[in-house]
Write a protein that holds these residues in place. Structure first.
Motif, PDB file in Angstrom:
ATOM      1  N   VAL A   3       0.835  -1.205   0.000  1.00 36.27           N
ATOM      2  CA  VAL A   3       0.000   0.000   0.000  1.00 36.27           C
ATOM      3  C   VAL A   3       0.867   1.251   0.000  1.00 36.27           C
ATOM      4  O   VAL A   3       0.590   2.214  -0.722  1.00 36.27           O
ATOM      5  CB  VAL A   3      -0.964   0.003   1.201  1.00 36.27           C
ATOM      6  CG1 VAL A   3      -1.665   1.350   1.329  1.00 36.27           C
ATOM      7  CG2 VAL A   3      -1.992  -1.109   1.049  1.00 36.27           C
ATOM      8  N   PHE A  40      -4.740   2.154  -5.279  1.00 36.54           N
ATOM      9  CA  PHE A  40      -4.896   1.649  -3.913  1.00 36.54           C
ATOM     10  C   PHE A  40      -5.608   0.296  -3.929  1.00 36.54           C
ATOM     11  O   PHE A  40      -5.177  -0.660  -3.273  1.00 36.54           O
ATOM     12  CB  PHE A  40      -5.677   2.657  -3.075  1.00 36.54           C
ATOM     13  CG  PHE A  40      -6.031   2.163  -1.700  1.00 36.54           C
ATOM     14  CD1 PHE A  40      -5.056   2.035  -0.722  1.00 36.54           C
ATOM     15  CD2 PHE A  40      -7.336   1.816  -1.389  1.00 36.54           C
ATOM     16  CE1 PHE A  40      -5.375   1.569   0.546  1.00 36.54           C
ATOM     17  CE2 PHE A  40      -7.671   1.353  -0.125  1.00 36.54           C
ATOM     18  CZ  PHE A  40      -6.689   1.228   0.848  1.00 36.54           C
ATOM     19  N   VAL A  49      -4.132  -3.384  -2.548  1.00 36.11           N
ATOM     20  CA  VAL A  49      -4.787  -4.162  -1.491  1.00 36.11           C
ATOM     21  C   VAL A  49      -5.251  -5.520  -2.021  1.00 36.11           C
ATOM     22  O   VAL A  49      -4.950  -6.576  -1.444  1.00 36.11           O
ATOM     23  CB  VAL A  49      -5.987  -3.385  -0.908  1.00 36.11           C
ATOM     24  CG1 VAL A  49      -6.788  -4.269   0.051  1.00 36.11           C
ATOM     25  CG2 VAL A  49      -5.513  -2.133  -0.189  1.00 36.11           C
ATOM     26  N   ILE A  83      -2.208   1.713   7.059  1.00 35.52           N
ATOM     27  CA  ILE A  83      -2.479   1.924   5.639  1.00 35.52           C
ATOM     28  C   ILE A  83      -3.594   2.950   5.435  1.00 35.52           C
ATOM     29  O   ILE A  83      -3.611   3.647   4.415  1.00 35.52           O
ATOM     30  CB  ILE A  83      -2.780   0.606   4.896  1.00 35.52           C
ATOM     31  CG1 ILE A  83      -4.070  -0.047   5.398  1.00 35.52           C
ATOM     32  CG2 ILE A  83      -1.612  -0.352   5.016  1.00 35.52           C
ATOM     33  CD1 ILE A  83      -4.454  -1.303   4.614  1.00 35.52           C
ATOM     34  N   PHE A 141      -3.239   6.132   3.027  1.00 32.44           N
ATOM     35  CA  PHE A 141      -4.229   6.330   1.976  1.00 32.44           C
ATOM     36  C   PHE A 141      -4.936   7.673   2.112  1.00 32.44           C
ATOM     37  O   PHE A 141      -5.089   8.411   1.131  1.00 32.44           O
ATOM     38  CB  PHE A 141      -5.258   5.197   2.022  1.00 32.44           C
ATOM     39  CG  PHE A 141      -6.458   5.440   1.148  1.00 32.44           C
ATOM     40  CD1 PHE A 141      -6.361   5.340  -0.236  1.00 32.44           C
ATOM     41  CD2 PHE A 141      -7.688   5.770   1.699  1.00 32.44           C
ATOM     42  CE1 PHE A 141      -7.468   5.571  -1.053  1.00 32.44           C
ATOM     43  CE2 PHE A 141      -8.792   5.999   0.900  1.00 32.44           C
ATOM     44  CZ  PHE A 141      -8.686   5.903  -0.481  1.00 32.44           C
ATOM     45  N   THR A 198     -11.167  -2.128   1.293  1.00 32.38           N
ATOM     46  CA  THR A 198     -10.533  -3.115   2.173  1.00 32.38           C
ATOM     47  C   THR A 198     -11.528  -4.163   2.662  1.00 32.38           C
ATOM     48  O   THR A 198     -11.182  -5.343   2.772  1.00 32.38           O
ATOM     49  CB  THR A 198      -9.862  -2.438   3.376  1.00 32.38           C
ATOM     50  OG1 THR A 198     -10.829  -1.662   4.112  1.00 32.38           O
ATOM     51  CG2 THR A 198      -8.725  -1.533   2.935  1.00 32.38           C
TER      52      THR A 198
END
Length: 215
Positions: free
Chosen positions: A84, A103, A107, A142, A146, A174
Motif C-alpha cells: 500500500v 490503492f 490491497v 495503511i 491512503f 478493504t
C-alpha cells in the motif's frame, strides 16, 4: 591468557545463526502447511514433519500454534503495509481515479496473490486478541497513508467531509478484499478478484464524484 592475547572466538554467533535458521525453517513449513491444509489441518506435529525437526525444537522457539500463526500474520501485515505504501507513493501525483484504482490494486493484489494463506490467517477461529491487534494496527497504518494521499484530491471539501469520505472509500475497498478472501459470503464467492477490484473501485470513485458534485 594475558591482556595481549587475542580474544577467543565467540561460540554464541554460530548458535544464534542455527537458531535463526531453525526458526525460519519452522515458519516456512508452517506457511506451507497452512496453505495446503488450512486451519483444520494445522498442527505442531505437521509443522515438525514438514520442517524435518523434532517437535521439541519448535516449542523451544514458539509457545504453540497461536504463536506461530502470529508470526505468519506479522509477515502478512508487513507485506500489506509495504504494498500500500508503494502504491500511495506511485499514484499520489495522478488523478483521483488513478489514485483510488492504484490503492485497490495494491490491497486486492496482496490478498489474491496468497489467497489460501490469507483465508486461514483471517479465519475468525484463529483470531486471538494479539492477531486482531496486528490486523487493526496495519489497518490504521495503511488508512493513514491512503487518507493523506487522497486529501490532495479532495481539496474542495471541508476537513470533516473529506475525512469521512476517506474512511468510506477505504472501507469499501478493504472490506471487499477481506470479505472475498474469507470465502464465507455466497455473493462474493462468485466474483473473480479482478471483478472485485473493478466493481468496488468504481463504487468508491462514483461516491467521491457525487460528493464533489454536491459540494
Amino acid at each position: 591468557m594475558t591482556k595481549l592475547d587475542p580474544k577467543p572466538p565467540s561460540r554464541l554467533a554460530p548458535q544464534q545463526n542455527r537458531s535463526r535458521e531453525t526458526r525460519a525453517r519452522i515458519l516456512a513449513a508452517a506457511d506451507t502447511l497452512l496453505r495446503a491444509q488450512g486451519v483444520d489441518g494445522f498442527s505442531i506435529g505437521g509443522i515438525a514433519s514438514l520442517a524435518g525437526i523434532p517437535i521439541g525444537n519448535i516449542y523451544r522457539r514458539f509457545e504453540g500454534k497461536d504463536d506461530i500463526l502470529q508470526a505468519l500474520k506479522d509477515a502478512v501485515a508487513s507485506r500489506i503495509a509495504t504494498a500500500v505504501s508503494s502504491a500511495v507513493k506511485t499514484q499520489s501525483n495522478r488523478d483521483l481515479q488513478s489514485y483510488v484504482e492504484g490503492f485497490a490494486d495494491a490491497v486486492i493484489g496482496v490478498f489474491s496473490s496468497d489467497e489460501e494463506l490469507h483465508r486461514a490467517l483471517f479465519d475468525p477461529r484463529v483470531a486471538s486478541p494479539k492477531m486482531l491487534e496486528t490486523g487493526q494496527n496495519v489497518r490504521s497504518t495503511i488508512y493513514s497513508q491512503f487518507s493523506l494521499g487522497l486529501s490532495t484530491h479532495l481539496a474542495g471539501l471541508d476537513g470533516e467531509v473529506a475525512e469521512t469520505a476517506a474512511k468510506v472509500v477505504f472501507s469499501i475497498i478493504t472490506n471487499a478484499a477481506l470479505t472475498k478472501v474469507r470465502g464465507q459470503d455466497p455473493i462474493m464467492r462468485h466474483f473473480a478478484w479482478d471483478e472485485v477490484k473493478r466493481q468496488y473501485s468504481l463504487a468508491a470513485i462514483a461516491y467521491l464524484r457525487e460528493l464533489q458534485a454536491v459540494r
